[in-house]
Design a protein around this motif. Structure first.
Motif, PDB file in Angstrom:
ATOM      1  N   PHE A  12      44.183  27.114  63.412  1.00 40.48           N
ATOM      2  CA  PHE A  12      44.753  27.373  62.094  1.00 40.48           C
ATOM      3  C   PHE A  12      44.597  26.137  61.220  1.00 40.48           C
ATOM      4  O   PHE A  12      44.622  25.004  61.711  1.00 40.48           O
ATOM      5  CB  PHE A  12      46.237  27.726  62.206  1.00 40.48           C
ATOM      6  CG  PHE A  12      46.517  29.094  62.768  1.00 40.48           C
ATOM      7  CD1 PHE A  12      45.499  30.002  63.003  1.00 40.48           C
ATOM      8  CD2 PHE A  12      47.814  29.472  63.060  1.00 40.48           C
ATOM      9  CE1 PHE A  12      45.761  31.261  63.528  1.00 40.48           C
ATOM     10  CE2 PHE A  12      48.089  30.730  63.579  1.00 40.48           C
ATOM     11  CZ  PHE A  12      47.060  31.629  63.810  1.00 40.48           C
ATOM     12  N   THR A  13      44.487  26.358  59.919  1.00 40.73           N
ATOM     13  CA  THR A  13      44.353  25.237  58.996  1.00 40.73           C
ATOM     14  C   THR A  13      45.606  24.372  58.952  1.00 40.73           C
ATOM     15  O   THR A  13      45.553  23.217  58.533  1.00 40.73           O
ATOM     16  CB  THR A  13      44.028  25.725  57.575  1.00 40.73           C
ATOM     17  OG1 THR A  13      45.036  26.662  57.159  1.00 40.73           O
ATOM     18  CG2 THR A  13      42.673  26.413  57.529  1.00 40.73           C
ATOM     19  N   SER A  14      46.738  24.912  59.413  1.00 40.78           N
ATOM     20  CA  SER A  14      47.968  24.119  59.430  1.00 40.78           C
ATOM     21  C   SER A  14      47.898  22.982  60.449  1.00 40.78           C
ATOM     22  O   SER A  14      48.779  22.123  60.482  1.00 40.78           O
ATOM     23  CB  SER A  14      49.177  25.018  59.741  1.00 40.78           C
ATOM     24  OG  SER A  14      49.010  25.672  60.981  1.00 40.78           O
ATOM     25  N   ASN A  15      46.849  22.969  61.261  1.00 41.99           N
ATOM     26  CA  ASN A  15      46.638  21.878  62.203  1.00 41.99           C
ATOM     27  C   ASN A  15      45.710  20.802  61.631  1.00 41.99           C
ATOM     28  O   ASN A  15      45.262  19.911  62.373  1.00 41.99           O
ATOM     29  CB  ASN A  15      46.041  22.401  63.510  1.00 41.99           C
ATOM     30  CG  ASN A  15      47.029  23.210  64.322  1.00 41.99           C
ATOM     31  OD1 ASN A  15      48.150  22.784  64.550  1.00 41.99           O
ATOM     32  ND2 ASN A  15      46.623  24.397  64.742  1.00 41.99           N
ATOM     33  N   SER A  16      45.456  20.848  60.346  1.00 38.03           N
ATOM     34  CA  SER A  16      44.491  19.936  59.730  1.00 38.03           C
ATOM     35  C   SER A  16      44.734  18.462  60.036  1.00 38.03           C
ATOM     36  O   SER A  16      43.787  17.728  60.343  1.00 38.03           O
ATOM     37  CB  SER A  16      44.457  20.160  58.212  1.00 38.03           C
ATOM     38  OG  SER A  16      43.949  21.447  57.914  1.00 38.03           O
ATOM     39  N   PRO A  17      45.982  17.949  59.956  1.00 39.82           N
ATOM     40  CA  PRO A  17      46.181  16.532  60.281  1.00 39.82           C
ATOM     41  C   PRO A  17      45.768  16.175  61.705  1.00 39.82           C
ATOM     42  O   PRO A  17      45.285  15.070  61.963  1.00 39.82           O
ATOM     43  CB  PRO A  17      47.686  16.333  60.079  1.00 39.82           C
ATOM     44  CG  PRO A  17      48.070  17.371  59.077  1.00 39.82           C
ATOM     45  CD  PRO A  17      47.222  18.560  59.441  1.00 39.82           C
ATOM     46  N   LEU A  18      45.952  17.118  62.630  1.00 41.76           N
ATOM     47  CA  LEU A  18      45.534  16.884  64.009  1.00 41.76           C
ATOM     48  C   LEU A  18      44.012  16.868  64.107  1.00 41.76           C
ATOM     49  O   LEU A  18      43.435  16.030  64.816  1.00 41.76           O
ATOM     50  CB  LEU A  18      46.118  17.955  64.935  1.00 41.76           C
ATOM     51  CG  LEU A  18      47.640  17.938  65.074  1.00 41.76           C
ATOM     52  CD1 LEU A  18      48.126  19.191  65.794  1.00 41.76           C
ATOM     53  CD2 LEU A  18      48.107  16.692  65.809  1.00 41.76           C
ATOM     54  N   PHE A  19      43.358  17.784  63.387  1.00 41.17           N
ATOM     55  CA  PHE A  19      41.898  17.791  63.363  1.00 41.17           C
ATOM     56  C   PHE A  19      41.373  16.451  62.831  1.00 41.17           C
ATOM     57  O   PHE A  19      40.429  15.872  63.367  1.00 41.17           O
ATOM     58  CB  PHE A  19      41.371  18.913  62.466  1.00 41.17           C
ATOM     59  CG  PHE A  19      41.804  20.305  62.857  1.00 41.17           C
ATOM     60  CD1 PHE A  19      42.131  20.619  64.168  1.00 41.17           C
ATOM     61  CD2 PHE A  19      41.884  21.313  61.892  1.00 41.17           C
ATOM     62  CE1 PHE A  19      42.524  21.911  64.523  1.00 41.17           C
ATOM     63  CE2 PHE A  19      42.277  22.595  62.234  1.00 41.17           C
ATOM     64  CZ  PHE A  19      42.593  22.895  63.543  1.00 41.17           C
ATOM     65  N   ILE A  20      41.997  15.985  61.758  1.00 44.04           N
ATOM     66  CA  ILE A  20      41.572  14.736  61.120  1.00 44.04           C
ATOM     67  C   ILE A  20      41.784  13.559  62.068  1.00 44.04           C
ATOM     68  O   ILE A  20      40.910  12.686  62.210  1.00 44.04           O
ATOM     69  CB  ILE A  20      42.329  14.510  59.800  1.00 44.04           C
ATOM     70  CG1 ILE A  20      41.908  15.570  58.771  1.00 44.04           C
ATOM     71  CG2 ILE A  20      42.072  13.105  59.243  1.00 44.04           C
ATOM     72  CD1 ILE A  20      42.794  15.619  57.538  1.00 44.04           C
ATOM     73  N   ALA A  21      42.943  13.522  62.730  1.00 44.97           N
ATOM     74  CA  ALA A  21      43.236  12.432  63.659  1.00 44.97           C
ATOM     75  C   ALA A  21      42.226  12.393  64.808  1.00 44.97           C
ATOM     76  O   ALA A  21      41.838  11.317  65.279  1.00 44.97           O
ATOM     77  CB  ALA A  21      44.658  12.562  64.194  1.00 44.97           C
ATOM     78  N   LEU A  22      41.790  13.566  65.245  1.00 43.88           N
ATOM     79  CA  LEU A  22      40.772  13.642  66.283  1.00 43.88           C
ATOM     80  C   LEU A  22      39.423  13.160  65.759  1.00 43.88           C
ATOM     81  O   LEU A  22      38.753  12.335  66.387  1.00 43.88           O
ATOM     82  CB  LEU A  22      40.641  15.084  66.797  1.00 43.88           C
ATOM     83  CG  LEU A  22      41.793  15.628  67.645  1.00 43.88           C
ATOM     84  CD1 LEU A  22      41.707  17.149  67.743  1.00 43.88           C
ATOM     85  CD2 LEU A  22      41.771  15.007  69.047  1.00 43.88           C
ATOM     86  N   GLU A  23      39.033  13.676  64.612  1.00 40.58           N
ATOM     87  CA  GLU A  23      37.706  13.399  64.068  1.00 40.58           C
ATOM     88  C   GLU A  23      37.557  11.957  63.590  1.00 40.58           C
ATOM     89  O   GLU A  23      36.490  11.348  63.736  1.00 40.58           O
ATOM     90  CB  GLU A  23      37.421  14.368  62.908  1.00 40.58           C
ATOM     91  CG  GLU A  23      35.985  14.383  62.443  1.00 40.58           C
ATOM     92  CD  GLU A  23      35.043  15.028  63.443  1.00 40.58           C
ATOM     93  OE1 GLU A  23      33.818  14.894  63.262  1.00 40.58           O
ATOM     94  OE2 GLU A  23      35.519  15.667  64.407  1.00 40.58           O
ATOM     95  N   LYS A  24      38.608  11.399  63.003  1.00 40.24           N
ATOM     96  CA  LYS A  24      38.540  10.042  62.440  1.00 40.24           C
ATOM     97  C   LYS A  24      38.866   8.958  63.468  1.00 40.24           C
ATOM     98  O   LYS A  24      38.815   7.768  63.157  1.00 40.24           O
ATOM     99  CB  LYS A  24      39.505   9.911  61.255  1.00 40.24           C
ATOM    100  CG  LYS A  24      39.235  10.866  60.106  1.00 40.24           C
ATOM    101  CD  LYS A  24      37.919  10.545  59.394  1.00 40.24           C
ATOM    102  CE  LYS A  24      37.971   9.239  58.659  1.00 40.24           C
ATOM    103  NZ  LYS A  24      36.706   8.966  57.920  1.00 40.24           N
ATOM    104  N   GLY A  25      39.196   9.370  64.672  1.00 39.99           N
ATOM    105  CA  GLY A  25      39.454   8.396  65.719  1.00 39.99           C
ATOM    106  C   GLY A  25      40.824   7.748  65.667  1.00 39.99           C
ATOM    107  O   GLY A  25      41.047   6.687  66.260  1.00 39.99           O
TER     108      GLY A  25
END
Length: 364
Positions: A61-74
């Protein structure tokens, strides 16, 4: 008598000058050597945080965006955390996995199932916000078919309302919206479809009079031409829809928990600045907007143009609307969907979040 040697005055001066220069030369060398040995030793670098490997469960879900970002940005790696993501199809499955210890961290919506587990003594602790309905940031909607004659929530009395499951987040939202307009949950015929795709197909086939969908599915129904918004939930009620919670075991590792939340806050602020920035009451593209859209598209599997209109409000500091969580518990208890009410003080712990915020600092 011995011989007496006569030295010219000029020669004495020359010798004296020579001796002086030699003394100065060696004296400087000695001083430099002393200075070199008296230099204070370099301060040791702070010890690197102990590496921790953890399992995190969530839905795409898009509501997990901060988690996606934290994963992708290291951001997690910066905290020496190795986060293994496990994907699920339902919030309840995530809840069960956290309680059983298969997951250390869960990020899903607040449901009756979750509160029932807590009421039964399962030690799952809510530690941070992960999304809520906030006025000005529409995310979930009561939707009718485009050909529907209904133009107001009040007209849904006696009609069929499709939701994923009874006790789910969308059941709660629609129930609360109905109450705002003088109806009760007994005034509609509930049609549980188990999955979001099932709810959408029910609406498309006109087998329900109204449904409730969150983004990006609300936009899909609208853009594909078979859905029409009757009401945006954010305009009708306050709702802390989801959060991050830790397993009992992970709660005992305070250092790792704080580091996890530090990375999450960095992701939440990166997200907020990129997609939630407003000017004159309207959203504008912030810094790194395009990058964030691409990251969310990568992790959700949704198209970028669809994601642009389906991003929920997430607090940049991870703060929750605790009062609304109590409202939810009371509502579920009233509807007899949970066995007993639970005290929010027993299921919410923001101490790690507070510590993480101190370390990260105030948002610029």
């Amino acid at each position: 008598m011995g011989k007496v040697y006569h030295v010219k005055k000029g020669s004495i001066s020359a010798v004296a000058v020579l001796l002086l220069l030699v003394t100065m030369f060696f004296g400087c060398g000695n001083r430099e050597e002393v200075q070199g040995t008296s230099t204070e030793p370099a301060k040791p670098e702070p010890a690197k945080a102990e590496p921790v490997s953890l399992n995190m469960g969530m839905l795409k879900f898009t509501s997990n965006s901060p988690l996606f970002i934290a994963l992708e940005k290291g951001f997690f790696k910066e905290e020496n955390l190795e986060v293994h993501v496990k994907w699920f199809e339902s919030s309840n499955a995530v809840n069960v996995a956290v309680v059983s210890g298969d997951l250390d961290v869960g990020g899903v919506g607040f449901t009756a199932d979750l509160y029932n587990m807590m009421a039964a003594g399962q030690k799952v602790t809510i530690v941070s916000d992960k999304g809520r309905e906030q006025k000005g940031y529409p995310f979930s909607a009561v939707i009718v078919h485009k050909d529907s004659p209904y133009r107001s929530v009040e007209e849904l009395k006696g009609k069929k309302a499709a939701v994923t499951t009874i006790g789910s987040t969308n059941h709660y939202m629609l129930g609360r919206v109905l109450e705002k307009y003088g109806l009760t949950t007994k005034d509609v015929q509930w049609v549980p479809m188990n999955t979001t795709s099932g709810v959408m197909e029910t609406l498309r086939g006109k087998n329900a009079d109204a449904v409730i969908l969150s983004e990006p599915y609300a936009s899909i129904a609208i853009n594909q031409g078979y859905g029409r918004v009757l009401a945006w939930v954010a305009d009708e009620i306050d709702y802390q829809s989801s959060g991050i919670f830790f397993s009992p075991k992970f709660m005992t590792n305070k250092d790792a928990g704080i580091r996890f939340l530090k990375a999450y806050i960095k992701g939440a602020r990166y997200y907020y600045d990129a997609v939630l920035t407003q000017k004159d009451g309207k959203r504008v593209k912030g810094g790194n907007y395009d990058e964030v859209i691409k990251i969310v598209a990568k992790y959700t599997g949704q198209k970028e143009d669809l994601i642009m209109g389906s991003l929920s409000f997430i607090d940049p500091d991870g703060r929750m609307n605790v009062d609304d969580i109590k409202t939810q518990i009371d509502w579920y208890a009233k509807e007899k969907l949970i066995t007993k009410a639970v005290d929010t003080k027993e299921i919410i712990n923001t101490e790690m979040l507070d510590e993480a915020l101190k370390l990260v600092g105030n948002k610029p």
